[in-house]
Every structure is written in structure tokens, then in C-alpha cells.
Design a protein around this motif. Structure first.
Motif: not given
Length: 130
Positions: A21-23, A44-56, A98-102
Motif C-alpha cells: 500500500f506504499d505504492f 518516498s512511498g516507493y522507497v519505504v515500500g521496497i524497504a518494507g518488502l525487504v524487511v518483511a 487510517a487502516v494502514t496507520e493501525i
């Protein structure tokens, strides 16, 4: 290899969904014709999204570094979502944000569970059995 506790499994799956959902694609599918966000938000969404996938992936594989990396990615997701929660047009878009924040807060809570921390710490120690 230590067994993967349920909080780690749920956190890894939720982190993948949060990172997707960052993309911009999910929002374009859910809200066609909506105003496009500024370039800074997109990139910034692309960067955090890719980083999140790697971290997952690291979290799923019980890598020790993934604990703090998960927290950093989720905090960044939370902070980047706050302006959207306040200034996004339409109640439906605000509800999705709001759902993504939760979910970001929930992932942090899941990885901070004692069983998650033990599993990630045990993965750090080499096995004595040869």
C-alpha cells in the motif's frame, strides 16, 4: 533454525500488505480519478515500500536485524500517513489511510511481543549442535 512464532508470521504478512500500500497502484485501483499526490510522497512511498518488502522477508527468515528495521519501516509508514489522514480528500481515502496507520502500529506491537523477540534473538546465536 528456531520455530517461527505466530506474532512473527502475522507481522510479516501485515508488513507485506502495508508495504504494497506504499505504492500508488492500490490507490489508483481503489480511487480512480483521484488527485495524484505530490512527487515527494510518491517517491518516498516507493522507497519505504521496497524497504518494507525487504524487511518483511528478513522478518520471515528470522534475521536479527529485521526487528529494528521493522520498527523503523513501520514508524516511517505511520509518519508518512499522518498528512494523508488529515488532508486527504474524501472520507473513503481517509478511512483506508487510517487502516494502514493501525496496521503499522499493530506490526510494531507484534514484533515487540516476548515470543517474537526471543525467536529473533535465538536466530542470532549459532547452534552448538554440529
Amino acid at each position: 533454525m528456531p520455530s517461527r512464532p505466530l506474532p512473527v508470521i502475522v507481522a510479516a504478512i501485515l508488513l507485506v500488505l502495508l508495504s504494497l500500500f506504499d505504492f500508488p497502484w492500490p490507490y489508483e485501483l481503489l480511487f480512480p480519478g483521484a488527485e495524484e499526490p505530490p512527487a515527494f510522497i510518491l517517491y518516498s512511498g516507493y522507497v519505504v515500500g521496497i524497504a518494507g518488502l525487504v524487511v518483511a522477508i528478513g522478518l520471515w527468515m528470522l534475521k536479527p536485524w529485521s526487528l529494528w528495521a521493522t520498527i523503523v519501516v513501520c514508524v516511517l509508514n505511520f509518519l508518512f500517513g499522518l498528512p494523508g489522514l488529515l488532508f486527504a480528500p474524501g472520507a473513503a481515502l481517509k478511512a483506508v489511510i487510517a487502516v494502514t496507520e493501525i496496521v503499522a502500529v499493530l506490526v510494531i506491537v507484534l514484533v515487540m511481543q516476548p515470543s517474537s523477540r526471543r525467536a529473533l534473538a535465538a536466530a542470532e546465536r549459532p547452534s552448538r549442535v554440529r
